[in-house]
Design a protein around this motif. Structure first.
Motif, short mmCIF file in Angstrom:
data_model
loop_
_atom_site.label_atom_id
_atom_site.label_comp_id
_atom_site.label_asym_id
_atom_site.label_seq_id
_atom_site.Cartn_x
_atom_site.Cartn_y
_atom_site.Cartn_z
N GLY A 129 -0.59 -12.84 -1.21
CA GLY A 129 -1.94 -12.35 -1.45
C GLY A 129 -2.01 -11.06 -2.23
N ASP A 130 -0.84 -10.50 -2.58
CA ASP A 130 -0.78 -9.25 -3.32
C ASP A 130 -1.68 -8.19 -2.68
OD1 ASP A 130 0.11 -7.55 -5.34
OD2 ASP A 130 -1.53 -8.08 -6.69
N THR A 131 -1.62 -8.13 -1.36
CA THR A 131 -2.47 -7.22 -0.59
C THR A 131 -1.63 -6.51 0.46
OG1 THR A 131 -4.42 -8.62 -0.89
CG2 THR A 131 -4.46 -7.09 0.97
N GLN A 132 -1.86 -5.24 0.60
CA GLN A 132 -1.12 -4.46 1.60
C GLN A 132 -1.49 -4.93 3.01
OE1 GLN A 132 -1.70 -0.25 1.29
NE2 GLN A 132 -0.59 0.22 3.17
N PHE A 133 -0.51 -5.07 3.86
CA PHE A 133 -0.75 -5.49 5.24
C PHE A 133 -0.82 -4.28 6.16
CE2 PHE A 133 1.06 -6.44 9.46
CZ PHE A 133 0.15 -7.39 9.88
N THR A 134 -1.80 -4.28 7.03
CA THR A 134 -1.85 -3.33 8.15
C THR A 134 -2.06 -4.16 9.41
OG1 THR A 134 -4.23 -2.99 7.80
CG2 THR A 134 -2.73 -1.39 6.83
N PRO A 135 -1.36 -3.85 10.49
CA PRO A 135 -1.40 -4.69 11.69
C PRO A 135 -2.68 -4.54 12.49
CG PRO A 135 -0.02 -2.78 12.07
CD PRO A 135 -0.41 -2.73 10.62
#
Length: 316
Positions: A129-135
């Motif tokens: 998704g070319d998106t930064q992940f945050t939990p």
């Protein structure tokens, strides 16, 4: 469902708020599993309460700490401290350290599932998704709890709040509602499926997908597309976990069948029938049993965000 006994699950993001008094429903914005209305302790199923998905503009475009069209880049509670709505964590999960604990304790299994979901999406979201992940944090409670989406009670079922990026869960839901009221078969993979679905809403939040919801009821509505996509994302994670991900050793066919049965059980048509109503697709907010099973299976079989693009699908 078997866990790796040597896996370190101590970092699984699950907290417990314990029991609280009070009442009131969510003020809006929460993505929830549908449940029959009129639920009472020891009571039967009353009329269906159709909960419209109020995806508030501020929650989807930055007012709630989110950014439309991409990741937030901010962990709402950081690596330590209490999440929103949780004034003091109980010690419910204090002894959950390893996969061996998850094998014998349902609370520890929940913590292991949370870590598996986090690990999967930390790799998959940036890659696909070319998106930064945050939990997201998973918070268990009983009675009622204050959230970024307002006051919530056990009667709303498991839900994700985009305003504070948390998943909320009263663990009595599975036996009291899915099994006793809606007739689901139950099983140890039912809760992981539900958590996978709610975590899927978190992924939608990070991707900015929630801003695409304009129509909120009907068999082809945006609200239904959002929910079916979350089922598809749950299927994606399940496929990865079934191959062994360091936390799970394996999932068997029985686990997959339990997930599919749970998806069928919470279909809008099934819930309308359980409430003594005729099936009315124009009132759907989550999709039919067949649709929910289909999209979970799509995620499981295809394993990609692209395959889970329900918003582009001509047929749900």
């Amino acid at each position: 469902m078997r866990f790796n006994p040597k896996a370190d699950i101590s970092k699984g993001r699950v907290s417990d708020a314990g029991g609280r008094g009070g009442g009131g429903g969510m003020s809006g914005g929460g993505m929830r599993m549908p449940i029959p209305g009129g639920m009472r302790a020891g009571g039967g199923i009353g009329g269906i309460i159709i909960v419209v998905l109020f995806v508030l503009l501020t929650q989807c475009t930055g007012g709630g700490g989110l950014t439309g069209g991409g990741g937030t880049g901010v962990d709402p509670q950081g690596q330590s401290g209490n999440p929103a709505g949780l004034s003091q964590d109980s010690d419910r999960y204090a002894n959950c350290k390893t996969g061996a604990d998850a094998e014998t304790d349902v609370d520890c299994a929940r913590k292991a599932v949370a870590l598996s979901l986090e690990d999967y999406w930390a790799e998959t979201l940036p890659a696909q998704g070319d998106t930064q992940f945050t939990p997201a944090q998973i918070i268990t409670f009983s009675g009622a709890i204050s959230t970024g989406c307002g006051q919530a009670t056990s009667q709303v079922g498991p839900f994700y709040c985009p305003a504070d990026q948390q998943v909320y869960l009263d663990t009595t839901f599975f036996q009291d509602v899915l099994e006793n009221q809606l007739g689901g078969q139950g099983g140890d993979f039912v809760e992981p499926y539900v958590l996978g679905h709610e975590y899927g809403h978190h992924i939608q939040n990070l991707l900015g997908t929630m801003s695409r919801v304009k129509t909120q009821q009907g068999p082809n509505s945006d609200a239904v597309r959002l929910e079916l996509q979350a089922d598809c994302y749950a299927g994606m994670w399940t496929k990865a976990a079934s191959g062994g991900d360091g936390i799970f050793l394996e999932l068997d066919q029985g686990d997959i069948e339990e997930a599919l049965d749970a998806a069928k059980t919470v279909g809008d048509d099934r819930i309308q029938q359980a409430g003594g109503q005729r099936v009315n697709p124009e009132g759907w907010t989550h999709g039919s049993s067949a649709q929910r099973m289909k999209w979970f299976s799509t995620g499981y079989e295809k394993g990609t965000l692209e395959a889970c693009d329900t918003f582009s699908a001509s047929t749900l």
